[in-house]
Design a protein around this motif. Structure first.
Motif, short mmCIF file in Angstrom:
data_model
loop_
_atom_site.label_atom_id
_atom_site.label_comp_id
_atom_site.label_asym_id
_atom_site.label_seq_id
_atom_site.Cartn_x
_atom_site.Cartn_y
_atom_site.Cartn_z
N GLN A 63 -9.50 8.70 3.56
CA GLN A 63 -9.73 9.54 2.46
C GLN A 63 -8.15 9.10 1.55
O GLN A 63 -8.30 9.08 0.24
CB GLN A 63 -9.65 11.10 2.52
N ARG A 64 -7.28 9.07 2.29
CA ARG A 64 -5.90 8.66 2.14
C ARG A 64 -5.97 7.21 1.43
O ARG A 64 -5.15 6.82 0.64
CB ARG A 64 -4.56 8.71 2.86
N SER A 65 -6.81 6.36 1.89
CA SER A 65 -6.82 4.75 1.25
C SER A 65 -7.28 4.98 -0.05
O SER A 65 -7.23 3.73 -0.65
CB SER A 65 -7.55 4.25 2.44
N ARG A 66 -8.01 5.85 -0.58
CA ARG A 66 -8.46 5.75 -1.93
C ARG A 66 -7.47 5.85 -2.88
O ARG A 66 -6.78 6.33 -2.94
CB ARG A 66 -9.57 6.87 -1.88
N ARG A 111 -5.29 7.40 -5.79
CA ARG A 111 -4.92 8.57 -6.24
C ARG A 111 -5.94 9.35 -7.31
O ARG A 111 -6.25 10.43 -6.92
CB ARG A 111 -3.51 8.68 -6.47
N LEU A 167 -7.55 9.21 7.29
CA LEU A 167 -7.05 8.09 6.92
C LEU A 167 -7.83 7.28 5.88
O LEU A 167 -7.18 6.81 5.07
CB LEU A 167 -6.93 7.17 8.03
N GLN A 221 -8.99 10.73 -5.62
CA GLN A 221 -8.97 11.63 -4.46
C GLN A 221 -9.28 13.01 -4.79
O GLN A 221 -9.57 13.96 -3.73
CB GLN A 221 -7.45 11.63 -3.68
N GLN A 247 0.57 -1.31 0.05
CA GLN A 247 -0.04 0.06 -0.08
C GLN A 247 0.81 1.22 0.20
O GLN A 247 0.26 2.23 0.23
CB GLN A 247 -0.79 0.08 1.16
N ARG A 254 1.35 10.83 4.64
CA ARG A 254 1.40 9.85 3.86
C ARG A 254 0.61 8.43 4.43
O ARG A 254 0.31 7.54 3.94
CB ARG A 254 2.65 9.49 3.49
N SER A 284 -1.83 6.02 5.91
CA SER A 284 -3.31 5.59 5.60
C SER A 284 -3.61 4.36 6.12
O SER A 284 -2.81 3.78 6.63
CB SER A 284 -3.50 5.32 3.80
N LEU A 285 -4.78 3.88 6.47
CA LEU A 285 -5.34 2.85 7.01
C LEU A 285 -4.83 1.66 6.48
O LEU A 285 -4.41 0.72 7.45
CB LEU A 285 -6.98 2.71 7.19
#
Length: 580
Positions: free
Chosen positions: A570-573, A575, A568, A578, A484, A522, A524-525
């Protein structure tokens, strides 16, 4: 294979005699631990939480001489700070690098007498700094470093020349002044490197995180906060390096005598400093590689500079009466953002650009100054005699940790009747040893030797310096980034390295202090889950323990760093979605 935590406790159980017990694993404690261990003493350091997890994890990330200390008349502190800045540039070039710093100036003479009247006890808010007093201060800066100059001398620019280089700066400036200091990319990593260096050079000494020293009878015991087991120890001397908690610790070790007011008077008077990390591309470009060192409307000096692809801005300076873990409050966030808008009035700077925030308590010497900027950033020791003497380390700052450690070590050596064997002044730290001309040269060598991509090699060079060779020799087959991790910022091999070589015990140790994943926004979950699963393999965590570690970290990110579960997610989606 390095010794394990269990090995260290076994050694304590077999022999509890130590020359020195250091309480506190922040940068000052680690500095004196290294210094005394290199003199041949057997030293035990204990830190209640993780190393460099308190105030030492919350600095402005500047390594500097302290230009504004001149107006307080603290010339000796500036001289010492500049010498220690230059020593860190030599000894830890992988983590400490030059930082061009520019001061926007709107007046000519204002603030000229700030330093002079300080000698007569004036404690008020300083006047706005004008061009002439700044010129005097920077000339002193250059004069002090003239013999071993490592950085360019200062220069002044007119308003027109300033706006050609920084067109987004405020329009009412008359001049700008540019000088050089330095910044540190990952201060917590430098602390870990001090421990690792000491373990190689002085294996008779031991440093423990998640451990606590407690008085018991006429002696002490060390309690492992991970297992709950305790072992008796017998130190000849105690060094209290607990920072903002110094008074609390000294009273627990040596309770004040009845009726002795002096014993109860605090030595430390803390102020809270908060900082923001922003994802603000326009501001990043506007800075043009410089730190802008400016004065806010209330007289407080603020900073903003490029930091690992983001922008670091700060800071507040608020008195605190009770020590404890702190967070950047919304009012502080708004204060910092307002200060930035004052200097860059044409840029849109909003709270949703903040990807991380942090806050800590500066353990400053006790002071009655009303304006917190007047409180000294100097340092001194306070000795408490007894069957086991205690030396308290009061004050200090990141830049001067080595000098403060040396001062404290010299006093300890005098108490113990031992002569100094060596100095740490020119001793390389960790990955700064045999460092080449620059990071690019090291990255090219790593890429060629271990068949790495340039981006991966650059990450390793920036994070570990020359120690990357050792890591890659041991974990070359695990050098690929985690699934990830699109930015190639951490690999499974590195996570094993953090556990087996860098004392990481919990998920937060890795995400918040061994890497820059959290502070640069940076994390993320999915990355948290990947790292937790890798640590579980190495540390033998159960499924329940792994889940608890994940939940604890997510709560910590939200509660103390302004990173919510929604951020977290949102950052997992992917790029590509986003910015939709």
């Amino acid at each position: 294979m390095p010794m394990t935590r269990q090995d260290d406790f076994d050694r304590i159980r077999q022999n509890g005699d130590f020359d020195v017990l250091v309480i506190g694993g922040g940068i000052n404690g680690l500095g004196v631990y290294r210094d005394l261990s290199l003199q041949g003493l057997r030293v035990l350091l204990v830190e209640k939480h993780d190393f460099c997890s308190g105030c030492s994890a919350a600095p402005s990330r500047m390594i500097h001489g302290g230009l504004r200390y001149l107006e307080n008349g603290e010339f000796d502190l500036v001289r010492e700070s500049l010498a220690e800045r230059d020593a860190l540039l030599r000894n830890a070039p992988h983590l400490v690098q030059p930082l061009p710093t520019t001061i926007p100036l709107t007046t000519h003479l204002s603030g000229l007498f700030n330093a002079a009247i300080s000698f007569f006890g004036w404690a008020g808010r300083p006047a706005q700094r004008g061009a002439l007093p700044v010129k005097v201060g920077l000339s002193l800066y250059d004069f002090v470093t003239r013999k071993r100059r490592q950085l360019p001398p200062h220069r002044f620019r007119s308003a027109r020349a300033t706006h050609r280089k920084w067109p987004d700066l405020m329009q009412d400036l008359r001049y700008s002044a540019t000088y050089y200091d330095a910044w540190i990319s990952m201060p917590e990593r430098l602390g870990i490197e001090l421990i690792r260096d000491t373990s190689h050079a002085a294996p008779h000494s031991i440093a423990l995180n998640y451990a606590e020293a407690r008085p018991i009878g006429d002696g002490f015991e060390i309690c492992d906060r991970e297992s709950g087991l305790s072992h008796a120890i017998r130190p000849k001397l105690i060094i209290n390096a607990s920072g903002a908690w110094l008074d609390e610790v000294r009273h627990s070790l040596a309770p004040p005598k009845p009726g002795n007011i002096g014993d109860r008077r605090p030595l430390v008077s803390g102020t809270k400093g908060s900082h923001l990390i922003l994802e603000a591309p326009e501001l990043f470009r506007a800075l043009d590689g410089h730190m802008i060192f400016f004065e806010n409307a209330d007289g407080r000096v603020c900073i903003v500079f490029p930091y690992l692809g983001k922008v670091l801005a700060g800071s507040t300076d608020i008195r605190v009466d009770t020590v404890g873990r702190t967070r950047c409050e919304d009012s502080e966030r708004d204060y910092i953002l307002a200060s930035l808008r004052r200097v860059f009035p044409n840029l849109a700077l909003t709270p949703d650009q903040v990807v991380f925030s942090y806050s800590g308590i500066r353990p400053l010497p006790r002071s009655d100054q009303e304006f917190t900027g007047r409180i000294s950033r100097g340092h001194f020791t306070h000795r408490i005699d007894g069957d086991i003497p205690q030396i308290c380390m009061v004050g200090g700052k990141w830049t001067t940790f080595r000098a403060f450690a040396e001062q404290t070590a010299d006093e300890a050596l005098e108490v113990l009747g031992t002569a100094r064997k060596c100095s740490t002044q020119d001793l390389p730290i960790g990955g700064g040893r045999d460092f080449p001309r620059d990071h690019a040269t090291l990255a090219a060598t790593l890429a060629q030797t271990f068949e790495l991509g340039q981006e991966r090699a650059h990450h390793l060079a920036q994070t570990y310096g020359t120690s990357a060779h050792e890591l890659l020799r041991q974990y070359s087959l695990q050098s690929a980034p985690l699934p990830q991790d699109a930015d190639q910022a951490v690999s499974s091999g590195e996570i094993d390295w953090f556990v087996t070589h860098e004392y990481a015990r919990h998920l937060s140790d890795v995400v918040l202090r061994r890497t820059s994943l959290a502070i640069t926004g940076r994390i993320s979950l999915p990355m948290i889950q990947d790292i937790a699963m890798q640590m579980a393999k190495t540390l033998g965590w159960s499924g329940d323990t792994t889940q608890t570690e994940i939940e604890t970290l997510i709560t910590e990110l939200h509660q103390y760093h302004g990173v919510s579960a929604e951020m977290l997610a949102q950052r997992s989606r992917p790029r590509s979605t986003q910015c939709a």
